[in-house]
Write a protein that holds these residues in place. Structure first.
Motif, mmCIF file in Angstrom:
data_model
loop_
_atom_site.group_PDB
_atom_site.id
_atom_site.type_symbol
_atom_site.label_atom_id
_atom_site.label_comp_id
_atom_site.label_asym_id
_atom_site.label_seq_id
_atom_site.Cartn_x
_atom_site.Cartn_y
_atom_site.Cartn_z
ATOM 1 N N ILE A 12 0.843 -1.187 0.000
ATOM 2 C CA ILE A 12 0.000 0.000 0.000
ATOM 3 C C ILE A 12 0.881 1.240 0.000
ATOM 4 O O ILE A 12 2.058 1.188 0.376
ATOM 5 C CB ILE A 12 -0.955 0.044 1.212
ATOM 6 C CG1 ILE A 12 -0.164 0.086 2.522
ATOM 7 C CG2 ILE A 12 -1.903 -1.146 1.198
ATOM 8 C CD1 ILE A 12 -1.031 0.337 3.739
ATOM 9 N N ASP A 13 0.312 2.331 -0.450
ATOM 10 C CA ASP A 13 1.006 3.617 -0.407
ATOM 11 C C ASP A 13 0.859 4.180 0.996
ATOM 12 O O ASP A 13 -0.257 4.496 1.425
ATOM 13 C CB ASP A 13 0.391 4.566 -1.437
ATOM 14 C CG ASP A 13 1.126 5.899 -1.515
ATOM 15 O OD1 ASP A 13 1.903 6.212 -0.586
ATOM 16 O OD2 ASP A 13 0.923 6.631 -2.497
ATOM 17 N N PRO A 14 1.946 4.308 1.760
ATOM 18 C CA PRO A 14 1.822 4.783 3.145
ATOM 19 C C PRO A 14 1.251 6.199 3.240
ATOM 20 O O PRO A 14 0.637 6.554 4.259
ATOM 21 C CB PRO A 14 3.267 4.723 3.668
ATOM 22 C CG PRO A 14 4.118 4.749 2.445
ATOM 23 C CD PRO A 14 3.340 4.050 1.387
ATOM 24 N N ASP A 15 1.429 6.993 2.201
ATOM 25 C CA ASP A 15 0.891 8.359 2.218
ATOM 26 C C ASP A 15 -0.577 8.408 1.816
ATOM 27 O O ASP A 15 -1.293 9.349 2.160
ATOM 28 C CB ASP A 15 1.705 9.262 1.281
ATOM 29 C CG ASP A 15 3.158 9.378 1.721
ATOM 30 O OD1 ASP A 15 3.403 9.392 2.947
ATOM 31 O OD2 ASP A 15 4.042 9.436 0.844
ATOM 32 N N HIS A 16 -1.035 7.392 1.062
ATOM 33 C CA HIS A 16 -2.436 7.330 0.618
ATOM 34 C C HIS A 16 -2.924 5.889 0.764
ATOM 35 O O HIS A 16 -3.199 5.215 -0.238
ATOM 36 C CB HIS A 16 -2.572 7.805 -0.828
ATOM 37 C CG HIS A 16 -1.982 9.154 -1.086
ATOM 38 N ND1 HIS A 16 -0.657 9.340 -1.446
ATOM 39 C CD2 HIS A 16 -2.533 10.396 -1.005
ATOM 40 C CE1 HIS A 16 -0.419 10.631 -1.595
ATOM 41 N NE2 HIS A 16 -1.538 11.291 -1.335
#
Length: 261
Positions: A12-16
């Motif tokens: 997953i994208d840690p920022d989104h």
């Protein structure tokens, strides 16, 4: 049922975390999951796994979810992947699959629109590292099928083949049954692209023979219908006795019609 047989490799994208994620799901019954090697190339956007294939050989798959903010970000995504494979010790890819959010040809959009050329060229440059090709398009060169439907203003609808599977030249001969289906339309707004990969040298078995559920043979209405159709065929056979056989009027044709019914 499925949870006991599936191994999920994901990022997953840690920022989104709620907007970008990619996963590759393996079946314990088909793959030796203990020997799988995983590389998170771009968190939430690109995951690469290498799995045992056959005769001590491996199969490397890259799962991607390309950005759809705009074509500049999409182009930068492919350039970032290209840099990663040129600079890092990553395995050679046999298959790339996922949501590309860009198409290479106008025919892959229902409105025949050409996509941003810079983004397309960046994708083509990345693919050229592995000499992979869009084998669905090679199999169906003139078909117009799509995997995503966009509902725009004023009730406008456009469709695109954003989801694709690219395979290498060495793997293409083992691929069969390329499909685009809506089997999971209740779970996602994209249609599914699928292909069957056989072990090289495996005989081609075709579509197999249709068989009926044995429980149906206890259905009195169904049995009555079978008897009715059988009597009709027997009457056709009797009427044909003594008549000249033709290509469209012969016992074999009666039997074929019986089987089709």
């Amino acid at each position: 049922f499925y949870g006991k047989r599936l191994k999920i490799h994901s990022t997953i994208d840690p920022d989104h975390p709620n907007a970008a994620g990619t996963a590759i799901v393996l079946n314990y019954d088909l793959v030796n999951t203990e020997q799988v090697k995983t590389h998170i190339v771009i968190p939430g956007r690109a995951i690469c796994i290498t799995i045992p294939h056959y005769a001590n050989k491996t199969l490397t798959i890259l799962g991607i979810y390309a950005p759809n903010e705009n074509m500049t970000v999409n182009r930068e995504f492919w350039e970032q992947l290209t840099d990663a494979w040129l600079k890092l010790n990553l395995p050679v890819v046999d298959m790339i699959l996922g949501d590309y959010n860009v198409v290479e040809e106008p025919a892959d959009r229902s409105n025949n629109r050409s996509d941003n050329q810079a983004a397309v060229e960046a994708l083509v440059n990345f693919k050229s590292l592995f000499r992979v090709k869009d084998r669905w398009r090679a199999t169906y060169p003139t078909d117009r099928k799509y995997t995503y439907t966009h509902h725009g203003p004023n009730n406008t609808i456009t469709k695109s083949r954003l989801d694709r599977i690219y395979v290498s030249e060495g793997l293409q001969q083992s691929c069969r049954h390329w499909k685009i289906t809506d089997d999971f339309i209740d779970l996602t707004d994209h249609n599914m692209v699928s292909v069957v990969i056989n072990t090289p040298g495996t005989p081609y078995h075709g579509r197999r023979r249709y068989t009926m559920n044995l429980a149906s043979l206890e259905n009195p209405k169904l049995i009555s219908e079978f008897v009715k159709i059988g009597h009709e065929m027997a009457e056709d056979q009797a009427r044909s006795s003594g008549r000249t056989r033709t290509q469209g009027y012969n016992p074999q044709m009666f039997l074929q019609e019986f089987n089709e019914k």
